[in-house]
Motif scaffolding. Structure first.
Motif, mmCIF file in Angstrom:
data_model
loop_
_atom_site.group_PDB
_atom_site.id
_atom_site.type_symbol
_atom_site.label_atom_id
_atom_site.label_comp_id
_atom_site.label_asym_id
_atom_site.label_seq_id
_atom_site.Cartn_x
_atom_site.Cartn_y
_atom_site.Cartn_z
ATOM 1 N N PHE B 65 0.838 -1.206 0.000
ATOM 2 C CA PHE B 65 0.000 0.000 0.000
ATOM 3 C C PHE B 65 0.875 1.260 0.000
ATOM 4 N N PHE B 66 2.018 1.182 0.668
ATOM 5 C CA PHE B 66 2.904 2.350 0.668
ATOM 6 C C PHE B 66 3.395 2.642 -0.754
ATOM 7 N N LYS B 67 3.843 1.593 -1.425
ATOM 8 C CA LYS B 67 4.362 1.771 -2.798
ATOM 9 C C LYS B 67 3.279 2.341 -3.713
ATOM 10 N N ALA B 68 2.076 1.770 -3.579
ATOM 11 C CA ALA B 68 0.976 2.205 -4.439
ATOM 12 C C ALA B 68 0.556 3.642 -4.085
ATOM 13 N N GLY B 69 0.554 3.973 -2.800
ATOM 14 C CA GLY B 69 0.181 5.324 -2.355
ATOM 15 C C GLY B 69 1.188 6.356 -2.840
ATOM 16 N N ASP B 284 -1.226 11.289 3.397
ATOM 17 C CA ASP B 284 -0.194 11.419 4.422
ATOM 18 C C ASP B 284 1.170 11.757 3.813
ATOM 19 N N LEU B 285 1.354 11.446 2.544
ATOM 20 C CA LEU B 285 2.612 11.797 1.881
ATOM 21 C C LEU B 285 2.571 13.214 1.308
ATOM 22 N N LEU B 286 1.396 13.634 0.831
ATOM 23 C CA LEU B 286 1.309 14.930 0.148
ATOM 24 C C LEU B 286 1.159 16.119 1.109
ATOM 25 N N VAL B 287 0.401 15.899 2.186
ATOM 26 C CA VAL B 287 0.113 17.008 3.099
ATOM 27 C C VAL B 287 1.387 17.659 3.684
ATOM 28 N N PRO B 288 2.383 16.862 4.119
ATOM 29 C CA PRO B 288 3.585 17.505 4.662
ATOM 30 C C PRO B 288 4.341 18.319 3.613
ATOM 31 N N VAL B 289 4.175 17.972 2.347
ATOM 32 C CA VAL B 289 4.877 18.707 1.290
ATOM 33 C C VAL B 289 4.062 19.945 0.891
ATOM 34 N N ILE B 290 2.800 19.754 0.568
ATOM 35 C CA ILE B 290 2.013 20.860 0.008
ATOM 36 C C ILE B 290 1.641 21.889 1.073
ATOM 37 N N LEU B 291 1.276 21.413 2.268
ATOM 38 C CA LEU B 291 0.871 22.366 3.308
ATOM 39 C C LEU B 291 1.849 22.412 4.473
ATOM 40 N N ALA B 316 -9.041 -0.535 6.865
ATOM 41 C CA ALA B 316 -8.432 0.483 5.981
ATOM 42 C C ALA B 316 -7.523 1.412 6.790
ATOM 43 N N ASN B 317 -7.934 1.751 8.014
ATOM 44 C CA ASN B 317 -7.071 2.596 8.838
ATOM 45 C C ASN B 317 -5.819 1.844 9.270
ATOM 46 N N SER B 318 -5.964 0.562 9.588
ATOM 47 C CA SER B 318 -4.781 -0.169 10.058
ATOM 48 C C SER B 318 -3.755 -0.287 8.936
ATOM 49 N N VAL B 319 -4.200 -0.652 7.764
ATOM 50 C CA VAL B 319 -3.226 -0.910 6.699
ATOM 51 C C VAL B 319 -2.588 0.411 6.214
ATOM 52 N N SER B 320 -3.385 1.488 6.155
ATOM 53 C CA SER B 320 -2.810 2.757 5.682
ATOM 54 C C SER B 320 -1.895 3.373 6.732
ATOM 55 N N THR B 321 -2.252 3.231 8.006
ATOM 56 C CA THR B 321 -1.386 3.784 9.056
ATOM 57 C C THR B 321 -0.065 3.025 9.100
ATOM 58 N N GLN B 322 -0.164 1.711 9.009
ATOM 59 C CA GLN B 322 1.066 0.906 9.036
ATOM 60 C C GLN B 322 1.953 1.181 7.818
ATOM 61 N N SER B 325 3.844 4.256 8.782
ATOM 62 C CA SER B 325 4.696 4.023 9.966
ATOM 63 C C SER B 325 5.912 3.166 9.628
ATOM 64 N N ARG B 326 5.730 2.219 8.750
ATOM 65 C CA ARG B 326 6.827 1.304 8.437
ATOM 66 C C ARG B 326 7.833 1.911 7.468
ATOM 67 N N ASN B 327 7.407 2.922 6.714
ATOM 68 C CA ASN B 327 8.273 3.385 5.626
ATOM 69 C C ASN B 327 8.728 4.839 5.720
ATOM 70 N N THR B 328 8.221 5.570 6.719
ATOM 71 C CA THR B 328 8.679 6.955 6.910
ATOM 72 C C THR B 328 8.743 7.215 8.414
ATOM 73 N N GLY B 329 9.279 8.372 8.775
ATOM 74 C CA GLY B 329 9.280 8.748 10.196
ATOM 75 C C GLY B 329 8.188 9.758 10.489
ATOM 76 N N TYR B 330 7.205 9.883 9.603
ATOM 77 C CA TYR B 330 6.145 10.882 9.798
ATOM 78 C C TYR B 330 5.302 10.599 11.038
ATOM 79 N N MET B 331 4.979 11.680 11.759
ATOM 80 C CA MET B 331 4.060 11.552 12.890
ATOM 81 C C MET B 331 2.659 11.895 12.396
ATOM 82 N N ARG B 332 1.691 11.122 12.848
ATOM 83 C CA ARG B 332 0.333 11.318 12.359
ATOM 84 C C ARG B 332 -0.714 11.261 13.465
#
Ligand code: B12
Lengths: 234, 481
Positions: B65-69, B284-291, B316-322, B325-332
């Motif tokens: 899901f991370f790759k696809a997102g 979760d990937l775009l918001v830290p960049v655009i805003l 859906a929340n578990s898989v998207s949050t993970q 969490s697994r691929n960046t250090g972003y806090m959410r």
């Protein structure tokens, strides 16, 4: 292909939101001599029932409803042209819908709008952050039957009250049904501002609009309240 | 001089004047559904929803899901409603944002400061709670309600606060001048309530009565600096408005941290649960960049259930949050949308399952509670805030497998009621604002459900060993009304 098969395919095309295919099938039906009203009632309209059922069971989503609504409109345009405007394609009614001033929550309203359209209402969706004046002007412009206001914000509810008072004060209360809904809007609130109706969900809104159109006489009679889940909640 | 974030926000605003023009109807109804579907298909993610296991335990699925997102984020970007143009980002921008991201954020100041950390799935680090969630309350109870909300220092870390529908008794209309006044007034009330509660340095998040940017403009300066936070929430799906940019710039002008959210809907433009999970990762990937958010506030919501405590949204929340969490250090910030109201078992169970899920999936913070869907004035008490704090923090260190088993045991107790849940009781009916205590029926319910869940394996006594009596030793409240 038999007439029944052709009409069934047309229904499926509308349900799948495939406007081009639906128009082609409708044309084919006319060419083989099927009556336009049969094309409408036994073909295209069936598609709307199919998509409505798919949506309520969670197998279709908002864009699918919108797509079916658009496919239906394309078929209706064709039927209208085919009958040179003589077909009585009366809609269930004309609805002006929008999100109250200041409010940008629009998903619930979009669902309401799409479900009304697939249930045969002519819907003019004014989007979000709509002022009372705009609701009113658009209602006049489209000769609307119903002004439907949605709000999810407590601070945008006063505009619903303003709306009802505006139609009263302009002497046009008997022209438009004013209905309200959305998150914090309760049946009691609707009644307190003198709205014609209130519905809990999008499906309830369709029911409500049908009831009002059958009753007639905007601005008179008690507020109609539709809440199909009420029993579960009690 | 200005924060570098200002420069980046300005660059993105510029893009909103030059990107591709698309009618909004097409973005919503064609581009989002077709692109989401195509990317899900390409990555083999269609049909991965697992209703039997609502909390995902499969790392490879989260990574897929991370790759696809990531691909979706690059392909689409955000749509600017005001200019009807698309703001796109480059891969370099996504990578740079992840690289430059801090390893902690301090909220609040002095002895009331708290630190937020990135959390991986199953992290043992305690996440934070900001409460409450902007639910409207009557003006006359704003102060005691907030005092109660922040009563226990270990349960609530930051004040988000209720919102107001009147100011000095006058009805506020969204976007009207009274909203500007209400923003300021709310910020003042928050200060006073925190001072009364003995937690003056606690972080204030957002101006809740800011329906439009007017309220924010009215209130942001009153809570300038001191580790406070501006919130800016984007329209669904993958869209942004100038109102979002206004809030972000007010926030930066006032030295705030930025919490920016963009939500995803199951049943909406992104379609099925898999589609909503995918757009959530992209958000979760775009918001830290655009805003330029310091932390994001994106999550998945189910429009048919008016919340996110059913199986589809949990998954859906578990898989998207993970995935993040697994691929960046972003806090959410990940929100649980309960539908049950105050003093109902329904609320407590929805909160328990939803927050346990967010906790084990790697959320760093949650804004809570959404009692009765947040719909009704005064349907919020401090008790729901405390409960969400107990659950969210206590679950740190649990495994996803444990959490999934508990979720499976609890779901049948409430899921049938989700479409028509009980709105419960107003604060006047189940809480005493003078003694700052739940009324007996709520106290009993709380203790009963808490004990049941402890027996089921949720370590709810991790933060405070004992309810109420134990917790009260920690109270700083030095003034009652
Ligand atoms: C998603 C969401 C957002 C999204 C909206 C995205 C979008 N494009 O819609 C974003 C992030 C932008 C957002 C922003 C804000 N939000 Co908001 N949001 C929500 C949330 C979580 C879900 C709303 C939703 O979509 N529900 C699902 C739909 C399907 O339900 P619905 O709209 O009610 O519609 C159904 C029925 O009501 C009915 N219906 C709808 N319209 C009509 C009309 C008629 C005539 C009829 C008969 C029926 C009917 O049919 C629909 C389908 O069944 C709710 C909380 C919640 N759990 O409800 C808060 C909530 C509505 N938001 C809230 C707030 C405070 C805000 C902000 C002010 C936050 C802030 N300080 O910035 C801003 C306001 C922005 C603005 N100016 O409007 C509050 C409102 C509190 C209140 N009572 O006033 C809520 C309740 C959250 C809370 N505090 O708990 N939000």
């Amino acid at each position: 292909m038999s007439k029944e098969e052709l009409l069934a395919l047309l229904g499926d095309a509308v349900a799948d939101g495939d406007g081009d295919k639906a128009v082609d099938l409708a044309k084919e039906a006319f060419e083989t001599g099927v009556d336009p009203m049969e094309v409408l009632n036994d073909g295209a309209s069936k598609g709307l029932s199919i998509i409505g059922a798919r949506y309520s069971s969670g197998d279709a989503y908002l864009p699918d409803l919108v797509g079916s609504g658009a496919a239906m409109s394309a078929v209706m345009d064709l039927i209208f042209a085919q009958t040179e405007g003589t077909a009585s394609l009366d809609t269930q009614g004309v609805v002006i819908i929008g999100q109250s001033k200041g409010d940008i929550h629009d998903i619930g309203k979009n669902v309401v709008s799409a479900l009304l359209a697939v249930n045969g209402f002519e819907v003019h969706d004014l989007g979000t952050d709509v002022s009372v004046k705009t609701f009113y002007e658009k209602a006049l412009e489209h000769n609307a039957d119903i002004i439907a206001m949605s709000s999810l914000l407590t601070t945008s509810l006063p505009f619903m009250d303003d709306m009802v008072r505006y139609v009263n004060d302009t002497g046009t209360r008997e022209r438009f049904f004013c209905i309200v809904g959305g998150g914090p809007v309760t049946a009691d609130f609707a009644e307190s501002i003198g709205a014609d109706g209130w519905g809990q969900s999008a499906f309830d809104c369709v029911e409500l609009c049908k009831k009002l159109m059958a009753r007639g006489n905007p601005g008179s009679g008690p507020t109609i309240k539709v809440d199909s889940q009420a029993e579960g909640r009690a | 001089m200005y924060d570098i974030k200002v420069q980046r926000v300005v660059q993105n605003l510029e893009k909103s004047y030059s990107g591709r023009i698309i009618p909004m109807h097409e973005w919503d109804n064609k581009i989002i559904p077709s692109t989401t579907k195509a990317i899900l298909k390409k990555h083999g993610l269609q049909g991965t929803l697992d209703l039997e296991n609502p909390i995902n335990c499969d790392d490879s699925l989260a990574d897929a899901f991370f790759k696809a997102g990531w691909e979706l984020a690059l392909e689409l970007g955000f749509y600017c409603e005001d200019t009807e143009r698309v703001i796109k980002v480059s891969e370099e921008e996504l990578l740079e944002s992840i690289r430059d991201y801090p390893d902690h954020i301090v909220l609040g100041e002095g002895q009331d400061a708290v630190t937020m950390y990135p959390r991986r799935p199953e992290s043992t680090v305690e996440p934070l709670i900001e409460a409450s969630l902007g639910i409207v309350c009557s003006e006359e109870i704003y102060l005691p309600l907030v005092q109660g909300i922040v009563k226990y220092p270990k349960l609530v870390d930051a004040l988000h606060g209720p919102s107001l529908a009147t100011v000095f008794g006058h009805t506020i209309r969204s976007g009207s001048p009274l909203e500007t006044l209400a923003g300021h007034y709310e910020s003042k009330l928050k200060h006073e309530a925190l001072w009364r509660a003995g937690r003056p340095g606690m972080c204030c998040v957002g101006v809740n009565s800011a329906i439009t940017e007017y309220g924010h403009l009215g209130g942001a300066a009153e809570v300038a600096g001191r580790g406070n936070v501006t919130q800016s929430l984007c329209p669904v799906e993958m869209k942004v408005t100038f109102s979002n940019f206004h809030r972000v710039l007010h926030g930066l002008n006032n030295g705030h941290k930025l919490r920016v959210g963009a939500f995803s809907y199951i049943g909406g433009f992104a379609g099925p649960p898999e589609g909503a999970a995918l757009t959530c990762v992209a958000n979760d990937l775009l918001v830290p960049v655009i805003l330029q958010s310091d932390y994001t506030s994106s999550y998945v919501y189910d429009i048919q259930l008016f919340g996110n405590c059913g199986r589809k949204a949990l998954w859906a929340n578990s898989v998207s949050t993970q995935a993040i969490s697994r691929n960046t250090g972003y806090m959410r910030n990940k929100i649980v949308n309960q539908t049950g109201g105050p003093c109902t078992e329904m609320f407590m169970l929805e909160a328990a399952v939803g927050l346990m899920n967010h906790c084990v999936s790697g959320a760093s913070i949650s804004t809570q509670p959404r009692s009765a869907g947040g719909r009704y004035t005064d349907y919020i008490t401090p008790v729901e805030c405390w409960w969400t704090g107990e659950v969210f923090k206590s679950c740190a260190g649990m495994t996803r497998v444990q959490a999934n088993e508990i979720a499976k045991a609890l779901l049948p107790r409430y899921e049938g009621d989700l479409p028509a849940s009980d709105k419960g009781f107003s604060v006047y009916e189940c809480y005493d604002l003078k003694t700052q205590r739940p009324l007996p029926q709520y106290q009993e319910l709380y203790s009963r459900v808490r004990n049941e869940l402890i027996d089921l394996g949720m370590p709810l006594n991790n933060v405070y060993g004992d309810t109420f009596a134990g917790m009260d030793k920690d109270v700083k409240l030095h003034m009652s009304l």
